[in-house]
Design a protein around this motif. Structure first.
Motif, mmCIF file in Angstrom:
data_model
loop_
_atom_site.group_PDB
_atom_site.id
_atom_site.type_symbol
_atom_site.label_atom_id
_atom_site.label_comp_id
_atom_site.label_asym_id
_atom_site.label_seq_id
_atom_site.Cartn_x
_atom_site.Cartn_y
_atom_site.Cartn_z
ATOM 1 N N GLY A 23 0.781 -1.234 0.000
ATOM 2 C CA GLY A 23 0.000 0.000 0.000
ATOM 3 C C GLY A 23 0.802 1.268 0.000
ATOM 4 O O GLY A 23 0.257 2.362 0.214
ATOM 5 N N GLN A 24 2.105 1.219 -0.310
ATOM 6 C CA GLN A 24 2.919 2.430 -0.389
ATOM 7 C C GLN A 24 2.703 3.109 -1.759
ATOM 8 O O GLN A 24 2.997 2.531 -2.808
ATOM 9 N N GLY A 25 2.203 4.350 -1.752
ATOM 10 C CA GLY A 25 1.858 5.051 -3.000
ATOM 11 C C GLY A 25 3.026 5.251 -3.945
ATOM 12 O O GLY A 25 2.913 5.018 -5.158
ATOM 13 N N LYS A 26 4.152 5.723 -3.418
ATOM 14 C CA LYS A 26 5.306 5.962 -4.293
ATOM 15 C C LYS A 26 5.778 4.675 -4.939
ATOM 16 O O LYS A 26 6.190 4.660 -6.102
ATOM 17 N N ALA A 27 5.719 3.538 -4.158
ATOM 18 C CA ALA A 27 6.133 2.253 -4.730
ATOM 19 C C ALA A 27 5.163 1.834 -5.816
ATOM 20 O O ALA A 27 5.555 1.268 -6.856
ATOM 21 N N GLN A 28 3.876 2.118 -5.635
ATOM 22 C CA GLN A 28 2.877 1.789 -6.663
ATOM 23 C C GLN A 28 3.163 2.553 -7.958
ATOM 24 O O GLN A 28 3.074 2.018 -9.065
ATOM 25 N N TYR A 29 3.531 3.845 -7.803
ATOM 26 C CA TYR A 29 3.864 4.661 -8.994
ATOM 27 C C TYR A 29 5.106 4.108 -9.692
ATOM 28 O O TYR A 29 5.133 3.934 -10.906
ATOM 29 N N SER A 30 6.123 3.764 -8.878
ATOM 30 C CA SER A 30 7.365 3.211 -9.455
ATOM 31 C C SER A 30 7.099 1.887 -10.150
ATOM 32 O O SER A 30 7.679 1.595 -11.212
ATOM 33 N N LEU A 31 6.206 1.059 -9.542
ATOM 34 C CA LEU A 31 5.898 -0.222 -10.172
ATOM 35 C C LEU A 31 5.200 -0.012 -11.509
ATOM 36 O O LEU A 31 5.457 -0.731 -12.481
ATOM 37 N N GLY A 32 4.325 1.003 -11.558
ATOM 38 C CA GLY A 32 3.689 1.334 -12.836
ATOM 39 C C GLY A 32 4.721 1.675 -13.898
ATOM 40 O O GLY A 32 4.628 1.246 -15.056
ATOM 41 N N LEU A 33 5.728 2.462 -13.524
ATOM 42 C CA LEU A 33 6.798 2.816 -14.461
ATOM 43 C C LEU A 33 7.556 1.577 -14.934
ATOM 44 O O LEU A 33 7.930 1.476 -16.115
ATOM 45 N N MET A 34 7.824 0.648 -13.993
ATOM 46 C CA MET A 34 8.560 -0.572 -14.355
ATOM 47 C C MET A 34 7.774 -1.395 -15.370
ATOM 48 O O MET A 34 8.342 -1.904 -16.349
ATOM 49 N N TYR A 35 6.462 -1.539 -15.143
ATOM 50 C CA TYR A 35 5.652 -2.282 -16.115
ATOM 51 C C TYR A 35 5.595 -1.533 -17.464
ATOM 52 O O TYR A 35 5.622 -2.149 -18.528
ATOM 53 N N ALA A 36 5.500 -0.218 -17.412
ATOM 54 C CA ALA A 36 5.398 0.568 -18.660
ATOM 55 C C ALA A 36 6.672 0.473 -19.480
ATOM 56 O O ALA A 36 6.628 0.451 -20.728
ATOM 57 N N ASN A 37 7.835 0.398 -18.787
ATOM 58 C CA ASN A 37 9.116 0.423 -19.509
ATOM 59 C C ASN A 37 9.783 -0.948 -19.589
ATOM 60 O O ASN A 37 10.866 -1.070 -20.155
ATOM 61 N N GLY A 38 9.163 -1.992 -19.012
ATOM 62 C CA GLY A 38 9.737 -3.329 -19.074
ATOM 63 C C GLY A 38 11.005 -3.445 -18.263
ATOM 64 O O GLY A 38 11.973 -4.088 -18.694
ATOM 65 N N VAL A 39 11.064 -2.840 -17.071
ATOM 66 C CA VAL A 39 12.264 -2.890 -16.228
ATOM 67 C C VAL A 39 12.089 -3.992 -15.172
ATOM 68 O O VAL A 39 11.233 -3.898 -14.286
ATOM 69 N N LEU A 49 -1.043 0.725 -15.975
ATOM 70 C CA LEU A 49 -2.203 1.581 -15.714
ATOM 71 C C LEU A 49 -2.843 1.231 -14.358
ATOM 72 O O LEU A 49 -3.248 2.143 -13.609
ATOM 73 N N HIS A 50 -2.901 -0.078 -14.053
ATOM 74 C CA HIS A 50 -3.465 -0.541 -12.781
ATOM 75 C C HIS A 50 -2.734 0.094 -11.606
ATOM 76 O O HIS A 50 -3.360 0.609 -10.653
ATOM 77 N N TRP A 51 -1.416 0.065 -11.607
ATOM 78 C CA TRP A 51 -0.633 0.579 -10.490
ATOM 79 C C TRP A 51 -0.603 2.123 -10.477
ATOM 80 O O TRP A 51 -0.540 2.734 -9.407
ATOM 81 N N TYR A 52 -0.649 2.738 -11.684
ATOM 82 C CA TYR A 52 -0.743 4.214 -11.721
ATOM 83 C C TYR A 52 -2.015 4.660 -10.989
ATOM 84 O O TYR A 52 -2.014 5.632 -10.225
ATOM 85 N N ARG A 53 -3.124 3.959 -11.269
ATOM 86 C CA ARG A 53 -4.394 4.337 -10.654
ATOM 87 C C ARG A 53 -4.317 4.206 -9.119
ATOM 88 O O ARG A 53 -4.799 5.071 -8.387
ATOM 89 N N LYS A 54 -3.715 3.106 -8.639
ATOM 90 C CA LYS A 54 -3.589 2.901 -7.192
ATOM 91 C C LYS A 54 -2.763 4.028 -6.565
ATOM 92 O O LYS A 54 -3.103 4.578 -5.509
ATOM 93 N N ALA A 55 -1.642 4.377 -7.253
ATOM 94 C CA ALA A 55 -0.782 5.441 -6.725
ATOM 95 C C ALA A 55 -1.514 6.782 -6.756
ATOM 96 O O ALA A 55 -1.381 7.605 -5.831
ATOM 97 N N ALA A 56 -2.298 7.018 -7.834
ATOM 98 C CA ALA A 56 -3.053 8.268 -7.935
ATOM 99 C C ALA A 56 -4.061 8.384 -6.808
ATOM 100 O O ALA A 56 -4.244 9.460 -6.209
ATOM 101 N N ASP A 57 -4.715 7.268 -6.520
ATOM 102 C CA ASP A 57 -5.691 7.284 -5.432
ATOM 103 C C ASP A 57 -5.018 7.581 -4.094
ATOM 104 O O ASP A 57 -5.667 8.079 -3.162
ATOM 105 N N LYS A 58 -3.724 7.256 -3.983
ATOM 106 C CA LYS A 58 -2.971 7.520 -2.764
ATOM 107 C C LYS A 58 -2.485 8.976 -2.715
ATOM 108 O O LYS A 58 -1.834 9.381 -1.756
#
Length: 829
Positions: A23-39, A49-58
């Motif tokens: 439930g850490q928002g910044k980690a959710q945003y970072s995870l979204g970036l990893m999925y978007a860039n294949g890291v 998109l799923h993790w971006y939304r969770k981070a946005a809600d945070k």
């Protein structure tokens, strides 16, 4: 399979996922970036998109910004502007400056004030795009504040935005919103140029070319212009074309210059289109028309004017009156004063009655040549009522602007009323002004005033000096006066000079005065070759020649008068020649019976029977075995053969084939042939009518027939027509049309026409002096051995700039090539 340890990316992904799932928002945003860039994991936009939304809600603003963008663009979700605005607003409330900027962009139309507030806040937070937006808003509109705009552009420029660096460069160059500083302009242009910003590269190149804010360096100019041109910058392409054309900073290369001009022209650059059109006019007229049309389509009046002139003159194709009229009207409606003048000339050539109003409109627009034309029309009443006062007004306007033709006309106007106090003084002043600037007619008249002592002290040296200046420009009257002045001096050397000037005057004169002066000189000197001149002049119908030829025949026969010499005295007397009339009166008083016997003899010869039929029963055309027979020539002429009619006229002019010279018969047969459209007859008839052979002088009709023959390509007629138009004999004086005909003759390689055409351009007969064009024609004539042209070319060189001389030599080469091509074409026919 050997064991592969997990990479750092994989480890980072696993750690980030654990934190995100906790439930850490910044980690959710970072995870979204990893999925978007294949890291550290396979690329997966849905998971991103799923993790971006969770981070946005945070409340993670960066995630909210990205999510807003997805809704705005419809990426991975249905496009939803309301949802996008909602997330941009949430992100901006958490201090995301980019979100503020995007919010302003989306609301700029429906809520302008709120949008501007967003832009300003984003700009203050360092968003370069916002800084540019705020700068642009402050620089435009009724409440523009150039100083504040410059401040924002400066901030964006300092943040590395090349477009802002370019803009601040333009401000320093123009002093708009900042104190003008060309060195600063160069510095900012250079920063943007080094980032590949084409407009800045182009401007930097121009600064180097002009030496503004930096030492002038054409090589650097070409370097920067080339970079911008390669990126498609139209300004750079045009300027680079000019550099290659002129050989500035690079070896001159006309083909490369043309290539860059074409690229700029394709982007709609009017200057490039016009430059190409001018380059194409001489060699590729069809392409010139195409380029002018492209510029004219954008309403360019210069192109419309050029097209009108081209279609009027028929350069490379058939003249088209309707197209010429249309383009010239379009240009004139945009206030192109030159179009009014060209329109008047076009209508003038087509004999359209409204010509005067167009000359007047052009004159009112300040066109000097038009002011001269309307002045002439008002003075002569041509196409309008005569009004000498208004004529002088227009001539004076043109004269004060430097028109030599107008200065001469003003002088003539004052001279015509020289009884009025101060008018003679004014006339002399204007003649002197034009004469000092090389106007031959004024030089000649000023010389005559000195010779008579009218308005100036009598001074033969001054008279000779001014006549010499005019004579060297080909003024036949001045050449005649110089010859007469030398002849009065006496002595063999003076006579030789007089003879030379008379001969030069005869080349250009449209009347017989130089010939008469030459004949009198040869008679007085008892020149051994005088008989050749006398016979030639007599054959041309010159009364003095007929009289001198008759005298020579009498002397040859030991003082005895015979039928032939009596016939020549009679012909001269019929034209009113006083010496011939006196001779006939003396002969009749002295020996009336002998004269009567000669008349009877002449009557007997003229009444000899001439057979008009042939034993073969049919008329033979000229060119068959009896072509030298007067009888067959007469038969063919009466049958309507125009060539035979012309030949018959020539027989009567020359007095050959057993016939007595009879100019009345010559004119009759020439006219029949001319009316049938035979150019040699039209030309011959014009000569008789112009010289007044047989007492039938008619300049108006002479011009009519010269024009007919000229239009069919008769070179001598084209030249004679040009002289009549130039002098205003038999036709209103028209320098422009005279030059048109002179050009036709000159382009056929005739040196005398080339020289005269050069003088027209050198003396500004067309309204402006064009030394390059004058030099070109002098050079062409000089190459053919014309000494006057050689002298004129050398004189022109002294007055020309380096560029003018370069242009003149280039033009001379074009003329030489064209003449050679024409002669080659004639050789193949």
């Amino acid at each position: 399979m050997s064991f592969q340890p997990a990479s750092k990316d994989h480890e980072a992904f696993r750690e980030t996922r654990r934190a995100a799932e906790a439930g850490q928002g910044k980690a959710q945003y970072s995870l979204g970036l990893m999925y978007a860039n294949g890291v550290g994991v396979e690329q997966d936009f849905n998971q991103a998109l799923h993790w971006y939304r969770k981070a946005a809600d945070k409340g993670v603003s960066a995630a909210q910004y990205i999510l807003a963008g997805k809704y705005a663009m419809g990426q991975g979700v249905d496009r939803d502007i309301r949802e996008a605005l909602s997330w941009y607003l949430k992100a901006s409330e958490r201090g995301n400056s980019r979100a503020l900027f995007k919010l302003g962009q989306m609301l700029s139309v429906p809520q302008e004030d709120f949008a501007n507030s967003c832009f300003e806040k984003a700009a203050e937070k360092g968003v370069v795009e916002a800084q540019l937006m705020v700068g642009a808003r402050l620089a435009s509109g009724s409440g523009a504040d150039q100083g504040r705009a410059a401040d924002w552009y400066q901030k964006a420029a300092e943040n590395g935005a090349p477009s802002a660096q370019y803009i601040i460069g333009t401000q320093y160059q123009s002093g708009k919103g900042v104190v003008q500083d060309l060195a600063q302009a160069v510095a900012w242009y250079r920063k943007a140029a080094r980032q590949g910003f084409a407009a800045a590269q182009s401007q930097l190149g121009l600064m180097y070319a002009r030496g503004e804010g930096v030492a002038k360096d054409n090589r650097q100019a070409v370097s920067w212009l080339s970079r911008a041109a390669e990126q498609g910058d139209g300004e750079a392409q045009y300027q680079l074309g000019a550099m290659y054309e002129q050989g500035l900073g690079v070896a001159a290369d006309p083909l490369t210059a043309e290539n860059w001009y074409l690229k700029a022209a394709d982007q709609g650059d009017l200057r490039a289109q016009l430059r190409l059109a001018r380059l194409y006019e001489d060699e590729r007229p069809i392409l010139a028309v195409e380029m002018y049309q492209r510029a004219a389509e954008h309403g360019n009046p210069e192109a419309q004017l050029a097209l009108g002139k081209l279609y009027a003159g028929g350069l490379g194709f058939e003249p088209d009156f309707d197209k010429a009229l249309g383009y010239l009207l379009a240009a004139s409606q945009q206030g192109e004063a030159g179009a009014l003048m060209a329109l008047a000339q076009l209508l003038d050539r087509e004999s359209v009655s409204m010509t005067t109003q167009w000359y007047r409109r052009a004159a009112e627009e300040g066109v000097t040549d038009a002011q001269c034309r309307i002045g002439h029309r008002l003075a002569t009443g041509q196409g309008t009522g005569q009004n000498l006062q208004e004529s002088l007004f227009w001539y004076m306007l043109a004269a004060e602007k430097g028109s030599l033709e107008a200065q001469h006309a003003v002088a003539d106007a004052y001279m015509a009323q020289r009884d009025v106090p101060d008018n003679l003084e004014q006339a002399v002043a204007w003649y002197r002004s034009a004469a000092k600037q090389g106007f031959a007619q004024s030089q000649r008249v000023l010389g005559s005033l000195y010779a008579r002592g009218e308005g100036v002290p009598k001074d033969n040296r001054q008279a000779a000096s001014w006549w010499l200046k005019a004579a060297e420009q080909g003024d036949s009257d001045a050449q005649l006066y110089l010859g007469q002045l030398f002849e009065k001096g006496g002595g063999a050397t003076a006579d030789r000079h007089a003879e030379q000037w008379y001969a030069r005057a005869m080349e250009r004169a449209i009347d017989s005065r130089p010939m008469v002066a030459m004949l009198a000189l040869l008679a007085r000197k008892k020149s051994p070759d005088a008989d050749v001149w006398f016979r030639q002049a007599a054959g041309e119908g010159i009364a003095a020649g007929q009289h001198f030829w008759a005298d020579w025949l009498v002397d040859r026969e030991g003082g005895l008068l015979d039928a032939e010499s009596l016939n020549w005295y009679l012909l001269a007397a019929a034209q009113g020649h006083k010496a011939a009339l006196a001779k006939l009166a003396e002969l009749t008083r002295r020996d009336p019976e002998a004269v009567a016997a000669l008349f009877a003899s002449m009557a007997g010869e003229s009444s000899l029977a001439v057979p008009l039929t042939s034993t073969s029963g049919g008329a033979k055309a000229l060119g068959e075995e009896d072509e030298n027979s007067f009888e067959w020539c007469m038969r063919a002429a009466e049958a309507g053969d125009p060539k035979a009619q012309w030949a018959l006229g020539k027989i009567f002019v020359d007095g050959e084939k057993g016939q007595t010279q009879d100019f009345g018969q010559a004119v009759r047969w020439y006219r029949q042939s001319a009316q049938a459209g035979f150019p040699p007859a039209q030309a011959a008839l014009a000569v008789l009518l112009s010289t007044g052979a047989g007492g039938m002088q008619n300049h108006d009709e002479a011009v009519h027939w010269w024009r007919k023959a000229a239009e069919q390509g008769d070179v001598e007629s084209q030249y004679n027509l040009a002289l009549m138009l130039e002098k205003g004999q038999g036709v209103p004086q028209n320098y422009v049309e005279a030059v048109v005909w002179l050009e036709k003759v000159a382009e056929q390689g005739i040196p005398i026409a080339q020289t005269r055409l050069g003088l027209a351009h050198a003396t500004g007969r067309l309204g402006t002096v064009d030394l390059a064009e004058a030099y070109a024609w002098f050079a062409a004539a000089a190459a053919a051995g014309n000494e006057a042209a050689q002298a004129n070319r050398e004189h022109a060189e002294v007055l020309m700039s380096g560029q003018q001389l370069k242009d003149g030599k280039r033009r001379a080469e074009q003329i030489t090539r064209r003449i050679a091509q024409l002669k080659a074409g004639q050789g193949h026919r």
